[in-house]
Design a protein around this motif. Sequence first.
Motif, mmCIF file in Angstrom:
data_model
loop_
_atom_site.group_PDB
_atom_site.id
_atom_site.type_symbol
_atom_site.label_atom_id
_atom_site.label_comp_id
_atom_site.label_asym_id
_atom_site.label_seq_id
_atom_site.Cartn_x
_atom_site.Cartn_y
_atom_site.Cartn_z
ATOM 1 N N LEU A 279 43.625 12.421 51.205
ATOM 2 C CA LEU A 279 44.993 11.965 51.417
ATOM 3 C C LEU A 279 45.025 10.446 51.582
ATOM 4 O O LEU A 279 44.080 9.843 52.076
ATOM 5 N N ARG A 280 46.141 9.856 51.158
ATOM 6 C CA ARG A 280 46.337 8.417 51.298
ATOM 7 C C ARG A 280 47.747 8.157 51.829
ATOM 8 O O ARG A 280 48.725 8.755 51.343
ATOM 9 N N ALA A 281 47.849 7.270 52.803
ATOM 10 C CA ALA A 281 49.147 6.788 53.266
ATOM 11 C C ALA A 281 49.180 5.285 53.049
ATOM 12 O O ALA A 281 48.197 4.595 53.313
ATOM 13 N N ARG A 282 50.318 4.777 52.571
ATOM 14 C CA ARG A 282 50.389 3.351 52.244
ATOM 15 C C ARG A 282 51.790 2.818 52.503
ATOM 16 O O ARG A 282 52.788 3.414 52.101
ATOM 17 N N LEU A 283 51.843 1.704 53.203
ATOM 18 C CA LEU A 283 53.094 0.974 53.434
ATOM 19 C C LEU A 283 53.023 -0.301 52.606
ATOM 20 O O LEU A 283 52.052 -1.055 52.701
ATOM 21 N N ASP A 284 54.066 -0.551 51.795
ATOM 22 C CA ASP A 284 53.972 -1.614 50.802
ATOM 23 C C ASP A 284 55.219 -2.496 50.823
ATOM 24 O O ASP A 284 56.330 -2.029 51.102
ATOM 25 N N TYR A 285 55.008 -3.781 50.523
ATOM 26 C CA TYR A 285 56.104 -4.749 50.436
ATOM 27 C C TYR A 285 55.905 -5.599 49.195
ATOM 28 O O TYR A 285 54.789 -6.012 48.867
ATOM 29 N N GLY A 286 56.998 -5.842 48.478
ATOM 30 C CA GLY A 286 56.948 -6.709 47.310
ATOM 31 C C GLY A 286 58.136 -7.653 47.298
ATOM 32 O O GLY A 286 59.218 -7.329 47.794
#
Length: 278
Positions: free
Chosen positions: A257-264
């Motif tokens: 499993l992977r959890a990711r918080l992202d901003y662009g």
Amino acid sequence: TIILNPANVIGAPRLYAQGADVKLDETFFNDLWLRRANAGATLPLGSALFGVDLAFSKLHSSLPADFLPYSQTITEDLLALTAGLGVVSGKNDFLFAVGAKRFTESIDSNVPSGEMESSDADVMAFDTGVEIRNRAALQGWDVNSALGAAFLNAGDDYELFGSTRKLQQRFNCGLNVRMISPTIGVLWARVPLISFLANLHAAHPRDGDWEWMAGTELAVAQILFLRSGIITFTGSENPDPSNASWGAGVGIPAGKLRARLDYGRESDVVGKIEHFGL
């Protein structure tokens, strides 16, 4: 080049379904939303792969009378069926796919006389795309590359409210390279210590000039992600015809499993455009 390509209907053997509901808070609209869903599969057939995807989306917008001399509601529907065939030969995959799309648009306007005027359009469009994927190794690193090209939205013009409108035809081509280091144990998973992605992309929209794009992403242990990109418009009268973008993300690997918080963030002629993702 890779995402906007019907050949991406072919992936690892899989069965999937997904959907999205997007609502936008806009100053000029009473109501603006987009809903979409798609489902598909990739099936192995010996040394070949067969992929299929069925997708539907609806875009709805409503302009109030204080923005135009009359109120107006626009509804756009898109139904798309994409099918592709891939051949696996050693470390190479050769993919080809076609897609058929039915686009409908409806505009209802409450004109100043108080009457309701409506206009509807219905048009078919087609996509075609090819992609070549290669899997190689270099001193323990995986080097995966993909070369793709696609022609999107081939179809006839259509009539709406007595005027001719054109489909947004577009040609894409480009190269994608990803380098992945050997895996290590981090937290609760085995992940590559370094993963580096680079893209080169060119696009030619209908009645427009070429657009050139490049971007990179560096991932460290699937925990820290850093991105940068640029797009340049040829034929532009702007002394600086390029837009830059950058992004960052943090993730947690846990088993499979992977959890990711992202901003662009992108710099644009009208200001900044921000994107948040989870």
